[in-house]
Design a protein around this motif. Structure first.
Motif, PDB file in Angstrom:
ATOM      1  N   LYS A 160       0.826  -1.207   0.000  1.00 14.09           N
ATOM      2  CA  LYS A 160       0.000   0.000   0.000  1.00 14.09           C
ATOM      3  C   LYS A 160       0.860   1.257   0.000  1.00 14.09           C
ATOM      4  O   LYS A 160       0.574   2.221  -0.710  1.00 14.09           O
ATOM      5  CB  LYS A 160      -0.907  -0.015   1.218  1.00 14.09           C
ATOM      6  CG  LYS A 160      -1.976   1.034   1.210  1.00 14.09           C
ATOM      7  CD  LYS A 160      -2.923   0.827   2.376  1.00 14.09           C
ATOM      8  CE  LYS A 160      -4.044   1.827   2.343  1.00 14.09           C
ATOM      9  NZ  LYS A 160      -4.971   1.634   3.457  1.00 14.09           N
TER      10      LYS A 160
ATOM     11  N   SER B 273       3.905   1.611  -1.126  1.00  7.45           N
ATOM     12  CA  SER B 273       4.652   1.778  -2.371  1.00  7.45           C
ATOM     13  C   SER B 273       3.738   2.024  -3.559  1.00  7.45           C
ATOM     14  O   SER B 273       4.227   2.301  -4.654  1.00  7.45           O
ATOM     15  CB  SER B 273       5.505   0.550  -2.632  1.00  7.45           C
ATOM     16  OG  SER B 273       4.662  -0.534  -2.946  1.00  7.45           O
ATOM     17  N   GLY B 274       2.450   1.885  -3.389  1.00  7.41           N
ATOM     18  CA  GLY B 274       1.535   2.100  -4.498  1.00  7.41           C
ATOM     19  C   GLY B 274       1.427   0.881  -5.395  1.00  7.41           C
ATOM     20  O   GLY B 274       1.042   0.991  -6.546  1.00  7.41           O
TER      21      GLY B 274
END
Length: 110
Positions: free
Chosen positions: A82, A84-85
């Motif tokens: 989450k 780090s995308g």
């Protein structure tokens, strides 16, 4: 032979001796002050584990399989994803639709 000198974390003495092991890591005891501890910092081990987690995420393994393989909790892995995308390749931006090209200056498609 490489020799690494350890120093006590409390009194900085060189009078260190091995004092058993726990969890696969050696424990040491200072003979000067009696302080016991590990001399390989846990942060080094965690950094190695997180690097392995990142590699397994790039290989698109499931969170559960990564947790089993590395010993890192599923919630921790989910937080890393989450934060780090996501670890997958970024989706390509849709290209604008191309219409018929106009000939400029007599040059163009025939």
């Amino acid at each position: 032979m490489v020799y690494t000198q350890h120093f006590c974390a409390k009194c900085a003495s060189e009078q260190i001796r091995r004092n058993g092991h726990s969890g696969g890591r050696a424990k040491y005891q200072c003979k000067a002050c009696g302080h016991q501890g590990y001399f390989q910092p846990a942060a080094v081990e965690k950094a190695r584990q997180y690097a392995q987690v990142d590699q397994l995420l790039l290989e698109r393994n499931s969170l559960r399989s990564i947790a089993r393989a590395t010993g890192v909790a599923r919630n921790t892995i989910a937080k890393r994803v989450k934060k780090s995308g996501g670890f997958g390749p970024a989706p390509a931006a849709p290209s604008p639709e191309k219409g018929p090209t106009e000939a400029v200056g007599g040059l163009g498609a025939r």
